[in-house]
Design a protein around this motif. Structure first.
Motif, short mmCIF file in Angstrom:
data_model
loop_
_atom_site.label_atom_id
_atom_site.label_comp_id
_atom_site.label_asym_id
_atom_site.label_seq_id
_atom_site.Cartn_x
_atom_site.Cartn_y
_atom_site.Cartn_z
N GLY A 89 9.12 13.14 -4.57
CA GLY A 89 9.09 12.03 -3.63
C GLY A 89 10.48 11.65 -3.17
O GLY A 89 11.47 11.96 -3.84
N ASN A 111 5.98 12.72 0.61
CA ASN A 111 5.20 11.82 -0.24
C ASN A 111 3.70 11.93 -0.01
O ASN A 111 2.92 11.68 -0.93
N SER A 138 2.63 7.40 -7.73
CA SER A 138 2.65 6.45 -6.63
C SER A 138 3.84 5.51 -6.85
O SER A 138 4.93 5.96 -7.20
N SER A 139 3.63 4.21 -6.70
CA SER A 139 4.73 3.25 -6.86
C SER A 139 4.16 1.84 -6.83
O SER A 139 3.09 1.62 -6.24
N ALA A 142 3.15 0.60 -3.48
CA ALA A 142 1.80 0.73 -2.92
C ALA A 142 1.02 -0.56 -3.07
O ALA A 142 -0.04 -0.74 -2.47
N TYR A 152 7.76 3.81 3.30
CA TYR A 152 7.62 4.21 1.90
C TYR A 152 6.35 3.61 1.30
O TYR A 152 5.55 4.31 0.67
N SER A 153 6.15 2.30 1.50
CA SER A 153 4.93 1.66 0.98
C SER A 153 3.69 2.30 1.58
O SER A 153 2.69 2.51 0.87
N THR A 155 3.33 5.35 2.59
CA THR A 155 3.06 6.67 2.01
C THR A 155 2.47 6.54 0.61
O THR A 155 1.59 7.30 0.23
N LYS A 156 2.94 5.56 -0.16
CA LYS A 156 2.42 5.41 -1.52
C LYS A 156 1.02 4.80 -1.51
O LYS A 156 0.19 5.13 -2.36
N VAL A 159 -1.16 7.63 -1.00
CA VAL A 159 -1.36 8.38 -2.25
C VAL A 159 -2.48 7.73 -3.07
O VAL A 159 -3.34 8.41 -3.63
N ASN A 160 -2.49 6.39 -3.10
CA ASN A 160 -3.54 5.70 -3.86
C ASN A 160 -4.92 5.94 -3.25
O ASN A 160 -5.89 6.19 -3.98
N SER A 183 2.02 4.25 -11.18
CA SER A 183 2.83 3.47 -10.24
C SER A 183 4.01 2.84 -10.96
O SER A 183 3.89 1.78 -11.58
#
Ligand code: NDP
Length: 246
Positions: A89, A111, A138-139, A142, A152-153, A155-156, A159-160, A183
């Motif tokens: 990432g 990502n 993830s992060s 997210a 960035y948010s 993309t995460k 992912v979720n 995350s």
């Protein structure tokens, strides 16, 4: 708890940070690790420190061909893929008015498309095995936004959504394929080096210097996820420094 010993685990973005720490911890617990990232020298050094239960291939996760070659390396060397960790990432945060469109595209490619390329490679093999575990990194980004974190948010969060859909589809299919999302909060890695927005880089680095925790903490979470018995999946972990507020 089930045992990680002998499990074949593919890790993308293994040349530093969370991927590197996870490769070391899983291998120390008896896993066979298959590592991908772009920096050959870093992967070579890591392979040398782990030994024979480790192979690697220079891999750009934005290339489906590269990711499929990484999957083939796992199969040719160890015969199966028990777990696939989509970890690669980048986080070049910037406010939208800076128009860092190349970085927006890079985040989408690495990502999101990188995770999809991993799924496209691992899923058919795991279906054949009637078993497997996909772990997507993830992060906390997210779960909420910050100034500079739009793409960035996004993309995460993607992912979720992809992870939860995959989990439900595999549950319906009865494939025994497990899906976990990890995350992390602020983790002391090279990730902030991807920020080029000069208004954000300094504040981000100060924040990380103040309380970021070791990537080993995330590696321990992944080991825990992999060690769960076959009939249970911990679907999501949020792991932050105790001192991190948002
Ligand atoms: P690092 O920068 O240390 O690691 C990122 C890894 O991704 C590197 O190994 C890098 O290797 C790899 N990578 C980047 N682009 C590509 C690409 N195109 N193809 C293949 N590999 C690539 O940061 P982290 O360890 O922190 O990041 C790991 C994951 O954790 C990321 O998904 C990140 O978003 C997530 N995360 C991290 C947090 C943190 O605070 N550190 C917080 C929340 C989430 P190379 O350059 O050699 O290709």
């Amino acid at each position: 708890m089930a045992n990680i010993e002998g499990k074949v685990v593919v890790i993308t973005g293994a040349s530093s940070g969370i991927g590197e720490a996870t490769a070391k911890l899983l291998a120390a617990n008896g896993a066979k690790v298959v590592l991908g990232a772009r920096r050959d020298d870093r992967l070579k050094e890591l392979k040398e420190s782990i030994g024979q239960n480790c192979v690697y291939a220079v891999t750009d996760v934005t290339s489906l061909e590269d990711v499929q070659a990484l999957g083939k390396l796992a199969l040719n060397t160890f015969g199966r893929i028990d777990a696939w960790m989509n970890n690669a990432g980048v986080m070049p945060q910037s406010t939208l008015d800076k128009l860092h469109t190349d970085e927006w595209n890079q985040m989408i490619d690495v990502n999101i498309k990188g995770v999809l390329n991993g799924i496209a490679t691992a899923l058919p093999q795991m279906r054949k095995q009637c078993a497997g575990h996909i772990i997507n990194i993830s992060s906390i980004a997210a779960h909420g936004i910050n100034v500079g974190g739009a793409v960035y948010s996004a993309t995460k969060a993607a992912v979720n959504m992809i992870s939860e859909t995959l989990r439900q589809e595999e549950a319906v299919a009865g494939s025994n394929i497990r899906v976990s999302i990890v995350s992390p909060g602020a983790i002391a890695t090279e990730l902030t080096q991807t920020i080029t927005d000069t208004d954000l880089k300094g504040p981000f680095e100060e924040l990380y210097d103040a309380f970021a925790i070791s990537p080993a903490r995330i590696a321990e979470t992944i080991l825990f996820a992999l060690n769960q018995p076959e009939d249970v999946t911990v679907n999501e972990f949020i792991v932050r420094p105790s001192r991190q507020q948002p």
